[in-house]
Design a protein around this motif. Sequence first.
Motif, mmCIF file in Angstrom:
data_model
loop_
_atom_site.group_PDB
_atom_site.id
_atom_site.type_symbol
_atom_site.label_atom_id
_atom_site.label_comp_id
_atom_site.label_asym_id
_atom_site.label_seq_id
_atom_site.Cartn_x
_atom_site.Cartn_y
_atom_site.Cartn_z
ATOM 1 N N CYS A 103 0.517 -1.510 -0.306
ATOM 2 C CA CYS A 103 0.019 -0.006 -0.413
ATOM 3 C C CYS A 103 0.853 1.266 0.223
ATOM 4 C CB CYS A 103 -0.623 0.220 1.184
ATOM 5 S SG CYS A 103 -2.239 1.382 1.406
ATOM 6 N N CYS A 146 -0.379 2.728 3.747
ATOM 7 C CA CYS A 146 0.834 2.345 4.926
ATOM 8 C C CYS A 146 1.899 1.462 4.748
ATOM 9 C CB CYS A 146 -0.828 2.499 5.326
ATOM 10 S SG CYS A 146 -0.799 0.766 5.513
ATOM 11 N N HIS A 172 -5.065 0.065 0.211
ATOM 12 C CA HIS A 172 -5.591 -0.841 0.877
ATOM 13 C C HIS A 172 -7.011 0.394 0.386
ATOM 14 C CE1 HIS A 172 -2.803 -2.446 3.509
ATOM 15 N NE2 HIS A 172 -3.606 -2.904 3.000
ATOM 16 N N CYS A 182 -7.505 3.360 3.222
ATOM 17 C CA CYS A 182 -6.045 4.123 3.271
ATOM 18 C C CYS A 182 -6.615 5.100 2.220
ATOM 19 C CB CYS A 182 -4.697 3.339 3.182
ATOM 20 S SG CYS A 182 -4.106 1.981 4.100
HETATM 21 ZN ZN LIG Z 1 -3.106 0.376 3.602
#
Ligand SMILES: [Zn+2]
Length: 78
Positions: free
Chosen positions: A27, A30, A62, A65
């Motif tokens: 990702c 994050c 994600h 995210c």
């Molecule tokens: Zn993420």
Amino acid sequence: MAKSATKTKWKSRAVTRLIEAGEMSECSHCTERVKFRARERNHQVICNVYIGGSWDHVEHFHALCYEEASFPFGEPLD
Ligand SMILES: [Zn+2]
């Protein structure tokens, strides 16, 4: 949702996809892996990033995210 004027130039765009088994992307928000979990139908956002009108690279997020990052490449399409 606000739609900006359509341009002929290619620009970065985002799509929402189910996370597939064997997915190994990281990702961009994050930095954790975008992991498939059998019991959850999790979504990821895949962004094709265009720089100066030409394709540069793909980024994965994600789904949550991507929202947290305030849709850096626009609202994701299905
Ligand atoms: Zn993420």
